[in-house]
Design an enzyme around this catalytic site. Structure first.
Site, short mmCIF file in Angstrom:
data_model
loop_
_atom_site.label_atom_id
_atom_site.label_comp_id
_atom_site.label_asym_id
_atom_site.label_seq_id
_atom_site.Cartn_x
_atom_site.Cartn_y
_atom_site.Cartn_z
N HIS A 158 86.24 66.35 47.91
CA HIS A 158 87.01 65.04 47.60
C HIS A 158 85.26 64.53 48.55
CE1 HIS A 158 89.99 64.09 50.40
NE2 HIS A 158 89.80 63.12 50.48
N ASP A 190 90.75 71.61 47.25
CA ASP A 190 90.00 70.15 47.77
C ASP A 190 89.27 70.91 49.10
OD1 ASP A 190 90.03 67.83 48.31
OD2 ASP A 190 91.65 67.48 49.38
N SER A 268 90.16 62.58 56.39
CA SER A 268 89.80 63.76 55.53
C SER A 268 89.01 64.75 55.85
CB SER A 268 89.41 63.27 54.21
OG SER A 268 90.09 62.66 54.21
#
Length: 414
Positions: A158, A190, A268
């Site tokens: 992402h 992911d 992230s």
């Protein structure tokens, strides 16, 4: 009286003088006689000295007795308990001491940060999104970790807009900024791998996420809230293992590491490290409704992918050759009730694929691949990452309300 008077008086003269004194002589009022009082004073002093000597003796005796008693209770008493004297603690519980060796966690975090900091990068992306009748460029910021010195970087899918980013740039610790290319990504896992044109980059050490235990120290490095706070370090512990969270309506990420190390937007794609400075996970998500709940993808899930991408420039997965939908979604969309409530129901089986060669048909429900439970298409896709071309597996299926097993060989990749 005459000064030359002879003091050799006879007895009669003395007596006469005595009588005269008694009758005619009185002691003046301003003359005092001290003889008898001096005698009494001396007696009192003697009595007082005698009393003081006795008190001192008593105190000395008491001190000596207390010292002897203390020595006896310390050195002699214990040897007599249980032998000559009864042991007062004979029936009491005696605990065994537990020695805990601790490390200075502050110094540990500092050492981990120094070891891994140079291998952490910032990643910015530009994605073009469609809004009604117009398009708009949306910028994103995340983190990544260098896994090969020749410019290979591991991050979240992402972070690079699931491979749809128009532009990707990588920022290094020394201030350099280089454009990046997404070589591989999977939104179900992911995970993504980005390549930049560079050599001699500092590489992170990968750990073993299968050996983790709850309570271990964790350190997260990344860019929370954007590049303004790039390479921020937070620490905590592993709070749980094998966690599952739903990140979208169609995707549930499973087998995650839970940590209370602070993870915020921008973290992230950054590494989660152990006390040795080894990467044990890739930070992926935070529960927005709670504090101290961050999640990381175990690094062991990425190792095989990383190895093949670095070797061949891409990663190809085995596939079944089917189209399907989760039983839960199938029931909700069609308003029907099936005997099985979980698994993937096959909508289409393509010809000349591993699925067709194994004998699968439309309407079959796959519930397991070997011992891996299948709940939806996402879990099916993740399960296939464990296999390589040429591997075999056993599928558990439901056909006509009857459970059976089918052998399959993964002959093809894509």
């Amino acid at each position: 009286m005459d000064e030359n008077r002879d003091y050799n008086m006879n007895e009669n003269e003395i007596n006469e003088n005595v009588e005269m004194t008694e009758e005619n002589y009185k002691i003046p009022e301003d003359i005092y006689i001290y003889k008898s009082s001096e005698d009494n004073s001396e007696k009192d002093k003697k009595k007082k000295r005698k009393f003081r000597g006795s008190l001192f003796s008593y105190i000395s005796l008491a001190l000596v007795a207390s010292i002897i008693g203390g020595l006896a209770s310390t050195y002699i008493g214990p040897s007599l308990y249980g032998k000559v004297l009864p042991n007062p603690n004979a029936n009491q519980y005696v605990s065994t001491p537990v020695n805990i060796t601790t490390n200075d966690s502050i110094n540990t975090v500092s050492a981990v940060a120094k070891k891994a900091m140079s291998s952490v990068v910032g990643i910015t992306s530009v994605e073009v999104q469609q809004y009604f009748f117009s398009q708009q460029e949306v910028e994103g910021v995340g983190s990544g970790v260098i896994i090969d010195s020749n410019g290979y970087i591991l991050t979240n899918s992402h972070v690079v807009a699931d491979g749809n980013a128009k532009e990707v740039n990588v920022l290094f610790e020394n201030g350099d900024k280089k454009p990046g290319t997404v070589l591989w990504n999977d939104s179900a896992l992911d995970l993504a791998i980005v390549k930049v044109e560079a050599t001699g980059l500092p590489v992170a050490t990968l750990g073993d996420s299968d050996k983790l235990e709850v309570g271990e120290i964790t350190v997260a490095i990344g860019n929370p809230l954007g590049l303004e706070f790039q390479r921020s370090v937070t620490s905590g512990i592993i709070s749980g293992l094998h966690r599952s969270i739903q990140v979208s309506s169609n995707n549930i990420i499973e087998d995650l590491i839970q940590t209370d190390a602070s993870i915020n937007p921008g973290n992230s794609g950054g590494p989660l490290l152990n006390s040795k400075g080894e990467v044990i996970g890739i930070n992926t998500a935070k529960i927005k409704t709670a504090e101290g709940l961050g999640f990381s993808i175990p690094i062991n899930e990425a190792k095989a992918i990383v190895e093949e991408v670095v070797k061949n420039g891409s990663y190809k997965t085995v596939f079944l050759g089917i189209s399907g939908i989760s039983v839960e979604d199938y029931q909700a969309r069609l308003g029907v009730q099936l005997a099985e409530n979980s698994g993937v129901i096959l909508i289409q089986v393509s010809e000349n694929t591993p699925a067709s060669k194994a004998g699968l048909v439309n309407g079959d429900i796959i519930t397991k691949i070997d011992d891996i439970k299948i709940d939806n298409m996402s879990s099916l896709k993740k399960a296939l990452y464990r296999y390589k071309q040429g591997d075999k597996a056993k599928l558990t299926i439901i056909r006509n309300n009857t459970e059976s097993q089918i052998d399959i060989e993964f002959t093809d990749v894509k």
